[in-house]
Design a protein around this motif. Structure first.
Motif, PDB file in Angstrom:
ATOM      1  N   SER A  78     -28.478 -25.933  -3.494  1.00  0.00           N
ATOM      2  CA  SER A  78     -27.501 -24.879  -3.366  1.00  0.00           C
ATOM      3  C   SER A  78     -26.196 -25.095  -3.718  1.00  0.00           C
ATOM      4  N   ALA A  82     -24.258 -24.064  -7.335  1.00  0.00           N
ATOM      5  CA  ALA A  82     -23.137 -23.302  -7.146  1.00  0.00           C
ATOM      6  C   ALA A  82     -21.539 -23.906  -7.871  1.00  0.00           C
ATOM      7  N   SER A  86     -22.348 -21.137 -13.511  1.00  0.00           N
ATOM      8  CA  SER A  86     -21.958 -19.825 -13.236  1.00  0.00           C
ATOM      9  C   SER A  86     -22.666 -18.686 -13.318  1.00  0.00           C
ATOM     10  N   ARG A  91     -27.983 -21.854 -14.134  1.00  0.00           N
ATOM     11  CA  ARG A  91     -28.871 -22.343 -13.031  1.00  0.00           C
ATOM     12  C   ARG A  91     -30.412 -22.684 -13.059  1.00  0.00           C
TER      13      ARG A  91
END
Length: 198
Positions: A78, A82, A86, A91
């Motif tokens: 996580s 992050a 973006s 991701r």
């Protein structure tokens, strides 16, 4: 002025933490079934009664160890996703870069859940339960990102990426190849490009 002695509760918490740290080190390095309670107790420097007071049984210690691993993996994933990327599309591929951060660690021995399941006792125990929770998280990580990124078939893409994720971890461990991350990331990028046209 003399330091205040720790309270019984503080000593109990500290002993539990030492036991869990010892279990984490030994179970991950040598295997859940190969490491007996006495080894964990000796490594933690506590009495046997302390282990049973803190966890109740080896099975519950194993459960706590696997939860610790799961929580650490979720938190790292996580935070790193992050911080580094973006968009959901970035991701999806970035998961493999984050996974690869552990591949060059000298103590890396693959997925703790695969290791625990390799010599697990009969189904229905702590290992199976905690592993099911972990696998559900891995699948939902990819499914949610694929959905957010606009994949036409997020379930299908997630399934492909989970298989790739598993294979990268096994390859990095068994082949002693931290470069498995880069190879997996390249394949993931191609899959994402096919599933989510720019």
């Amino acid at each position: 002025m003399a330091e205040k002695a720790p309270s019984p509760q503080e000593r109990k918490v500290a002993a539990r933490a030492r036991l869990l740290a010892a279990a984490d080190e030994l179970f991950y390095r040598e295997g859940v079934q190969a490491v007996g309670i006495d080894r964990v107790i000796q490594h933690a420097g506590v009495a046997k009664a302390t282990l049973y007071s803190a966890f109740g049984s080896k099975e519950e210690l194993v459960r706590a160890y696997l939860r610790l691993r799961h929580d650490a993996t979720m938190e790292r994933m996580s935070q790193e996703l992050a911080a580094r990327y973006s968009t959901a599309r970035e991701r999806l591929v970035g998961v493999f870069e984050v996974q690869g951060l552990s591949f060059s660690d000298p103590g890396f021995r693959g997925c703790a859940f695969i290791g625990a399941n390799a010599d697990a006792p009969p189904p229905g125990g702590a290992i199976e339960q905690e592993s099911n929770d972990y696998r559900e998280w891995v699948h939902s990580l990819f499914f949610n990102l694929a959905t957010e990124a606009g994949a036409k078939d997020p379930k299908g893409l997630a399934k492909q990426l989970v298989l790739l994720y598993d294979g990268a971890g096994i390859g990095a461990w068994m082949d002693h190849d931290p470069g498995a991350e880069s190879a997996a990331r390249s394949v993931a990028a191609a899959l994402v490009d096919l599933a989510i046209p720019a």
